[in-house]
Design a protein around this motif. Structure first.
Motif, PDB file in Angstrom:
ATOM      1  N   ALA A 134       2.212   1.935  -3.432  1.00  0.00           N
ATOM      2  CA  ALA A 134       1.241   2.339  -4.451  1.00  0.00           C
ATOM      3  C   ALA A 134       1.424   3.829  -4.767  1.00  0.00           C
ATOM      4  CB  ALA A 134      -0.172   2.055  -3.982  1.00  0.00           C
ATOM      5  N   TYR A 172      -6.110  -1.572  -3.080  1.00  0.00           N
ATOM      6  CA  TYR A 172      -5.265  -2.654  -2.578  1.00  0.00           C
ATOM      7  C   TYR A 172      -5.666  -3.042  -1.160  1.00  0.00           C
ATOM      8  CZ  TYR A 172      -1.282  -5.075  -0.574  1.00  0.00           C
ATOM      9  OH  TYR A 172      -0.494  -5.997   0.097  1.00  0.00           O
ATOM     10  N   GLU A 229      -5.168   3.678  -5.781  1.00  0.00           N
ATOM     11  CA  GLU A 229      -4.498   2.378  -5.790  1.00  0.00           C
ATOM     12  C   GLU A 229      -4.344   1.846  -4.369  1.00  0.00           C
ATOM     13  OE1 GLU A 229      -0.808   2.666  -7.825  1.00  0.00           O
ATOM     14  OE2 GLU A 229      -1.704   3.085  -9.784  1.00  0.00           O
ATOM     15  N   ALA A 245       0.851  -1.199   0.000  1.00  0.00           N
ATOM     16  CA  ALA A 245       0.000   0.000   0.000  1.00  0.00           C
ATOM     17  C   ALA A 245       0.883   1.244   0.000  1.00  0.00           C
ATOM     18  CB  ALA A 245      -0.926  -0.005   1.212  1.00  0.00           C
TER      19      ALA A 245
END
Length: 438
Positions: free
Chosen positions: A200, A209, A205, A197
């Protein structure tokens, strides 16, 4: 490839090399255990002169290694790859996927009922044998505390070193993030420290995730592994815990809430079993309540904290970003990462209600212990006004002892101590400077 260094855990691995014990790395899925072993620690070994052929890397989640979930086949595989007298390092990822197998050479009729476990070979048996060999050093990872953490002493016969891994701490996150401390703190509070994470590139995103990760862990590590049939009740329970991190509760209270609000049809006993499953999967940590002056633990109520604020927020669809509770959650996780045991403190005080003097219990957020050390910590997002300040201080001043007392507030305030011996510090320096606790 982007690498987030996990020096805190690497140092523990290096320190424990060839100590005659299995190194057991536990922690929630996707917090970086596999990367720690197969990338960071491997790179350290290679840099130290260890040949790549002397590193045996087995991932039981991979199809190519699925047969090695059989502990007998795992044992044979390792020995086949340790033909030379050189030191070998054996990594086994997701060891909880290993299953036990029946021993054909034992006559079952000769084994009394209480010793039926002896009829089977488990990964404990295999690993205990391997670490008895002078040229083999064994490292395993696992994502389930019930199969590993709680059984390490018994099944490894006191021959295991446990290293519990967490998502990125704020300090680790800040080292990687390209932003100032205040901006990093605001992001960390919302999206937490799960490595992928953090890597990202956009908020969308990260959110996608984290939502997918929580759902997959929830399904695989809890619903499937524990055979949960009332999935609606479990989902409502998980949302209740996530929504009320840091709040005192108990199975009866949770069952009443779920049955009244969500009509979940769940008993106290089932709630307790589901709570155990959430703990065993490392999604939540339970914190017991301790009577500071009476020096005893209460059975209930207890508190629960999420292993990662990003996962917690994802489960609630990022709709309850409550800085007060999230900061308290982050402080709890930080204390655990540093190796402290943590309880909720309760102090009996006399207070006036309706013109009458009555005894009541007031709370200290954290009673922090490690060896002979003890600290009392209050988490207070804001300390606006004398009344609020005295409310936070009152239980600290009623402990009846001289252990250090700390108030952690929001922001970047450097530590200072008042004339009553109470230390005040902003959450950012508290998380970045372990020396504040001495």
């Amino acid at each position: 490839m982007t690498v987030i260094n996990r020096d805190h855990y690497l140092k523990q691995l290096v320190k424990s090399q060839f100590n005659g014990r299995v190194k057991v790395i536990t922690g929630i899925r996707r917090c970086g255990k596999s990367f720690l072993l197969s990338t960071i620690y491997r790179a350290h070994l290679l840099k130290s002169g260890v040949s790549n052929d002397c590193i045996i890397d087995i991932d039981l989640e991979k199809r190519e290694h699925a047969s090695l979930r059989n502990p007998e086949l795992l044992y044979d595989y390792v020995l086949q790859h340790v033909a030379s007298p050189q030191k070998h390092y054996v990594f086994v990822d997701e060891i909880q996927l290993s299953y036990r197998v029946k021993r054909d050479e034992i006559d079952e009729e000769l084994v009394p009922p209480e010793d039926r476990d002896l009829l089977y070979t488990t990964f404990y048996d295999v690993l205990n044998d391997l670490i008895g060999r002078e040229n083999i050093d064994v490292y395993v990872t696992g994502s389930n505390s019930k199969m590993l953490s709680s059984d390490i002493i018994t099944n490894f016969r006191d021959r295991a070193t446990q290293i519990h891994m967490w998502p990125l701490s704020f300090s680790e996150f800040l080292d990687f993030a390209d932003m100032d401390q205040s901006a990093a703190w605001a992001e960390y509070l919302v999206y937490g420290g799960m490595p992928l994470a953090v890597l990202a590139s956009t908020e969308t995103e990260r959110e996608t995730y984290l939502k997918g990760l929580f759902r997959s862990m929830y399904q695989a590590d809890i619903v499937e592994r524990y055979g949960i049939d009332n999935t609606f009740a479990l989902e409502q329970l998980t949302k209740e815990l996530a929504s009320a991190v840091g709040s005192l509760t108990n199975p009866e209270k949770l069952a009443n809430t779920l049955n009244t609000v969500a009509h979940a049809g769940i008993s106290n006993k089932t709630v307790k079993r589901y709570l155990d499953a959430l703990e065993d999967s490392f999604l939540f940590s339970k914190v017991e309540r301790y009577d500071v002056r009476g020096k005893r633990y209460f059975d209930y109520p207890t508190k629960f904290y999420a292993v990662d604020t990003g996962l917690r927020n994802a489960w609630l669809n990022f709709r309850q970003i409550e800085e007060t509770h999230l900061m308290e959650n982050v402080i709890y996780n930080e204390l655990r990462m540093r190796g402290y045991s943590v309880d909720v403190g309760a102090v009996r005080v006399r207070e006036s209600r309706d013109g009458k003097r009555r005894d009541g219990m007031q709370e200290i957020d954290f009673v922090v212990n490690r060896g002979h050390e003890r600290f009392y910590i209050q988490s207070a997002w804001r300390l606006e006004g004398e009344e609020k300040r005295e409310q936070e201080l009152r239980p600290l001043l009623k402990t009846g002892d001289s252990f250090r007392k700390i108030v952690v507030a929001g922001g970047s305030q450097h530590p200072w101590t008042d004339d009553r011996g109470i230390t005040y510090v902003g959450v950012i320096p508290f998380l970045l400077d372990p020396a504040i606790l001495g």
